[in-house]
Structure formats: structure tokens, C-alpha cells
Design an enzyme around this catalytic site. Structure first.
Site, PDB file in Angstrom:
ATOM      1  N   GLU A 101     -15.692   6.896  33.414  1.00 21.69           N
ATOM      2  CA  GLU A 101     -15.479   8.198  32.767  1.00 21.69           C
ATOM      3  C   GLU A 101     -15.402   9.263  33.856  1.00 21.69           C
ATOM      4  O   GLU A 101     -16.383   9.457  34.600  1.00 21.69           O
ATOM      5  CB  GLU A 101     -16.644   8.518  31.820  1.00 21.69           C
ATOM      6  CG  GLU A 101     -16.556   9.888  31.184  1.00 21.69           C
ATOM      7  CD  GLU A 101     -17.792  10.237  30.378  1.00 21.69           C
ATOM      8  OE1 GLU A 101     -18.853   9.616  30.573  1.00 21.69           O
ATOM      9  OE2 GLU A 101     -17.702  11.149  29.535  1.00 21.69           O
ATOM     10  N   HIS A 130     -20.076   2.819  30.324  1.00 25.59           N
ATOM     11  CA  HIS A 130     -19.266   3.486  31.349  1.00 25.59           C
ATOM     12  C   HIS A 130     -20.161   4.067  32.435  1.00 25.59           C
ATOM     13  O   HIS A 130     -21.371   4.181  32.269  1.00 25.59           O
ATOM     14  CB  HIS A 130     -18.361   4.580  30.760  1.00 25.59           C
ATOM     15  CG  HIS A 130     -19.056   5.684  30.041  1.00 25.59           C
ATOM     16  ND1 HIS A 130     -19.073   5.784  28.676  1.00 25.59           N
ATOM     17  CD2 HIS A 130     -19.771   6.750  30.486  1.00 25.59           C
ATOM     18  CE1 HIS A 130     -19.761   6.846  28.317  1.00 25.59           C
ATOM     19  NE2 HIS A 130     -20.195   7.454  29.399  1.00 25.59           N
ATOM     20  N   HIS A 132     -22.324   3.301  45.273  1.00 24.79           N
ATOM     21  CA  HIS A 132     -20.925   2.893  45.082  1.00 24.79           C
ATOM     22  C   HIS A 132     -20.754   2.269  43.698  1.00 24.79           C
ATOM     23  O   HIS A 132     -21.732   1.923  43.035  1.00 24.79           O
ATOM     24  CB  HIS A 132     -20.482   1.890  46.143  1.00 24.79           C
ATOM     25  CG  HIS A 132     -21.351   0.672  46.223  1.00 24.79           C
ATOM     26  ND1 HIS A 132     -22.418   0.563  47.101  1.00 24.79           N
ATOM     27  CD2 HIS A 132     -21.328  -0.477  45.514  1.00 24.79           C
ATOM     28  CE1 HIS A 132     -22.991  -0.619  46.935  1.00 24.79           C
ATOM     29  NE2 HIS A 132     -22.367  -1.261  45.980  1.00 24.79           N
TER      30      HIS A 132
END
Ligand SMILES: C[C@@H](O)C(=O)SC[C@H](NC(=O)CC[C@H](N)C(=O)O)C(=O)NCC(=O)O
Ligand code: NI
Length: 128
Positions: A56, A5, A74
Site C-alpha cells: 500500500e 499489506h 526492507h
């Protein structure tokens, strides 16, 4: 190994959940509350680990904004059609900061939107 994540700190968890689900089409996978350390997590994605990397979102209770600084770049998302993805994002209240078009000096069509906290999300047009 694989990427599980990417974590972003957000100032309003529901506002961010609404953006990533309604504007970017992600699913809310799970949330967890840590009352001892006063934070709440929300995991979102286009599927769950291990097949899909997840996002997350961390909400620190009472903290509604962060200094973005200059380091963050990004998170990139593949889309079938970046022009349509921008139109859909705009129609859902998203902020398109770089219209769809070929990357400078290249042929890949990209675009950028920002999420409610100002984090940049890149659309990359891919046919796979
Ligand atoms: C679930 C797992 O993916 C996590 O990232 S939880 C890790 C934990 N996160 C927090 O404490 C979030 C609140 C914190 N105030 C923040 O803004 O990062 C964490 O980082 N724990 C630190 C540790 O050493 O366990
Ligand atoms: Ni984490």
C-alpha cells in the site's frame, strides 16, 4: 490471520507506481483518493488479497519527501535468479545498492535495490 499489506509513504505516487510495476513487475491492483483527508492510496502486488500480500503506497497531497530515519529495514521479494533480477532492475533504472551474492556467512543469494523514495527492497533467490 495473514499479512494483508505493508504501507509505505511516498513522495510521488506515479513515480513509485512506475517503479513497482516496470522495475519489480508488480501489478497496480487499485487506487483510492481521499479528498477530505488529502491523500491517495495505490495498492500493488503480484496478486491480490487474500492469496497475495499487497503493498500500500500512501501519497499525502503536497508532501514530496519523508525522513527515512534508522528503523525501516526492507521488504523482501523472492526471485528465481537474483543476478538477473539486479540486471533487469538496473536496465529499468533501478538502483542496486548490494549486488547479488551469498548472504554473509550463508548460502542464500540475496541482493538489495532501493525504490525512488530510498526504501530498501531485498531480492531473495528461491526456487519455490
Ligand atoms: C486502506 C487502509 O489500508 C489504510 O491503511 S487507510 C488508513 C488511513 N490512512 C491514512 O489516513 C493515510 C494518510 C495519513 N496522513 C498517513 O500518512 O498515514 C489511516 O491511517 N487512518 C487513521 C484512522 O485512524 O482512521
Ligand atoms: Ni493500510
Amino acid at each position: 490471520m495473514r499479512i494483508l499489506h505493508t504501507m509505505l509513504r511516498v513522495g510521488d505516487l506515479q513515480r513509485s507506481i512506475d517503479f513497482y510495476t516496470n522495475v519489480l513487475g508488480m501489478k497496480l491492483l487499485r487506487t483510492s483518493e481521499n479528498s477530505e483527508y488529502k491523500y491517495t492510496l495505490a495498492f500493488l502486488g503480484y496478486g491480490s488479497n487474500p492469496e497475495h500480500a499487497e503493498l500500500e503506497l500512501t501519497y499525502n497531497h503536497g508532501v514530496d519527501k519523508y525522513e527515512m530515519g534508522t528503523a525501516y529495514g526492507h521488504i523482501a521479494i523472492s526471485v528465481d535468479d537474483a543476478y538477473k533480477a539486479c540486471d533487469a532492475a538496473r536496465a529499468s533504472g533501478g538502483n542496486v545498492t548490494r549486488e547479488a551474492g551469498p548472504v554473509k556467512g550463508g548460502a542464500t543469494v540475496i541482493a538489495f535495490v532501493t525504490d525512488p523514495d530510498g526504501y530498501k527492497i531485498e531480492f531473495i533467490e528461491r526456487k519455490d
